[in-house]
Write an enzyme that holds these catalytic residues in place. Structure first.
Site, PDB file in Angstrom:
ATOM      1  N   SER A  28     -30.496  11.001 -71.829  1.00 34.14           N
ATOM      2  CA  SER A  28     -29.365  11.018 -70.616  1.00 34.14           C
ATOM      3  C   SER A  28     -28.542   9.757 -70.964  1.00 34.14           C
ATOM      4  CB  SER A  28     -30.047  11.020 -69.190  1.00 34.14           C
ATOM      5  OG  SER A  28     -30.746  12.005 -68.986  1.00 34.14           O
ATOM      6  N   LYS A  97     -33.774   0.927 -68.442  1.00 37.40           N
ATOM      7  CA  LYS A  97     -33.240   2.219 -68.634  1.00 37.40           C
ATOM      8  C   LYS A  97     -33.114   2.614 -67.226  1.00 37.40           C
ATOM      9  CE  LYS A  97     -34.173   5.641 -71.264  1.00 37.40           C
ATOM     10  NZ  LYS A  97     -32.672   5.965 -71.189  1.00 37.40           N
ATOM     11  N   GLU A 106     -37.104  10.736 -67.969  1.00 37.36           N
ATOM     12  CA  GLU A 106     -36.731  10.050 -69.326  1.00 37.36           C
ATOM     13  C   GLU A 106     -37.960   9.457 -69.777  1.00 37.36           C
ATOM     14  OE1 GLU A 106     -33.537   7.445 -68.570  1.00 37.36           O
ATOM     15  OE2 GLU A 106     -32.015   8.752 -69.610  1.00 37.36           O
ATOM     16  N   LYS A 124     -26.028  -3.518 -76.229  1.00 41.23           N
ATOM     17  CA  LYS A 124     -27.332  -3.580 -75.659  1.00 41.23           C
ATOM     18  C   LYS A 124     -28.598  -4.130 -76.248  1.00 41.23           C
ATOM     19  CE  LYS A 124     -25.456  -0.227 -73.372  1.00 41.23           C
ATOM     20  NZ  LYS A 124     -25.804   1.091 -73.165  1.00 41.23           N
TER      21      LYS A 124
HETATM   22  O1  DER Z   1     -29.954   5.897 -67.500  1.00 41.83           O
HETATM   23  C1  DER Z   1     -30.481   5.859 -68.530  1.00 41.83           C
HETATM   24  O2  DER Z   1     -31.451   5.560 -68.892  1.00 41.83           O
HETATM   25  C2  DER Z   1     -29.373   6.079 -70.079  1.00 41.83           C
HETATM   26  O3  DER Z   1     -30.145   6.562 -71.028  1.00 41.83           O
HETATM   27  C3  DER Z   1     -28.633   4.522 -70.182  1.00 41.83           C
HETATM   28  O4  DER Z   1     -29.832   3.695 -70.178  1.00 41.83           O
HETATM   29  C4  DER Z   1     -27.935   4.575 -71.397  1.00 41.83           C
HETATM   30  O5  DER Z   1     -26.626   5.261 -71.193  1.00 41.83           O
HETATM   31  P1  DER Z   1     -25.639   4.893 -72.050  1.00 41.83           P
HETATM   32  O6  DER Z   1     -25.894   5.505 -73.191  1.00 41.83           O
HETATM   33  O7  DER Z   1     -24.265   5.558 -71.163  1.00 41.83           O
HETATM   34  O8  DER Z   1     -25.448   3.418 -72.102  1.00 41.83           O
END
Ligand code: DER
Length: 231
Positions: A28, A97, A106, A124
């Site tokens: 997600s 996450k 997830e 990140k």
């Molecule tokens: O909410 C989550 O765990 C998403 O995977 C997040 O960690 C990464 O979101 P992004 O790809 O929009 O930065």
């Protein structure tokens, strides 16, 4: 997030999806959108036969939008690979996450996969959790318990665990599992493996956004469009 980094990421990543008949966990967030776009393109071009298991309502919509074969953990409790984003990655590939509020499904899907692969942009990539990501560790809680859980976390581990409020809806964010989220703004580095276990033991906690020892490989999309890989 630079478009080029997202696209280059998925090009590199999806070459690792060689075999046919793979069961793929779809994460997600925003970065995964590039991966699913590319995955759908390869399925069309190479007539790949894969099924996708979503990690959220958003992921399910993404799978359906691309006409990919939607499945679930009832039919596919063992996945070949799960692909997902992350809010932060530390030196030992421990992840934060849950920035998008989907951490519980997830983590379940990632835990059912033989390989858990993360795609993220270079921002990140951290030496230690908290260096780049300032919103804290998401913790999904049963709604009636959010105050006692918040107090227990602050008392035992310091910092502050704040109820995540919705932006375009009055009141708190409600997850796909009808729960609330606390964002724990920790004050210093911790033994994340121990903290993850200890927080999960607090009555009312459903899951934490600490993914410890789960990610096998992380692909970082760099600003120049290149891809950095960390194992
Ligand atoms: O909410 C989550 O765990 C998403 O995977 C997040 O960690 C990464 O979101 P992004 O790809 O929009 O930065």
């Amino acid at each position: 997030k630079s478009e080029s980094s997202g696209t280059s990421l998925t090009v590199v990543l999806l070459f690792s999806l060689q075999q046919n008949n793979q069961v793929v966990g779809v994460g997600s967030g925003s970065t995964i959108v590039y991966a699913v776009d590319r995955l759908a393109e390869r399925v069309r071009q190479e007539k790949l036969n894969i099924v996708c298991v979503p990690t959220s309502f958003q992921a399910r919509q993404l799978i359906l939008k691309h006409g990919l074969s939607l499945s679930d953990l009832d039919r596919h409790p063992e996945l070949d690979v799960a692909i997902d984003g992350a809010d932060e990655v530390d030196a030992s590939l421990t992840l934060i996450k849950g920035g998008g509020g989907c951490l519980t499904q997830e983590k379940i899907v990632a835990g059912c996969a033989k390989h858990f692969i993360v795609i993220a942009d270079y921002r990140k990539d951290s030496k230690a959790l908290g260096q780049q990501w300032k919103k804290g560790v998401p913790v999904e809680v049963i709604p009636i318990a959010y105050v006692p859980v918040s107090r227990a976390i602050a008392r035992r581990f310091g910092g502050e665990a704040v109820l995540r409020m919705a932006v375009s809806k009055a009141g708190p964010v409600v997850t796909d599992n009808s729960n609330f989220i606390l964002d724990w703004k920790f004050e210093h580095a911790q033994n994340w493996k121990e903290v993850n276990t200890a927080i999960k033991m607090i009555p009312g906690v459903v899951e934490t956004g600490l993914f410890v020892g789960m990610a096998e490989r992380v692909y970082f999309g760099m600003e120049d469009g290149s891809v950095k890989i960390r194992d």
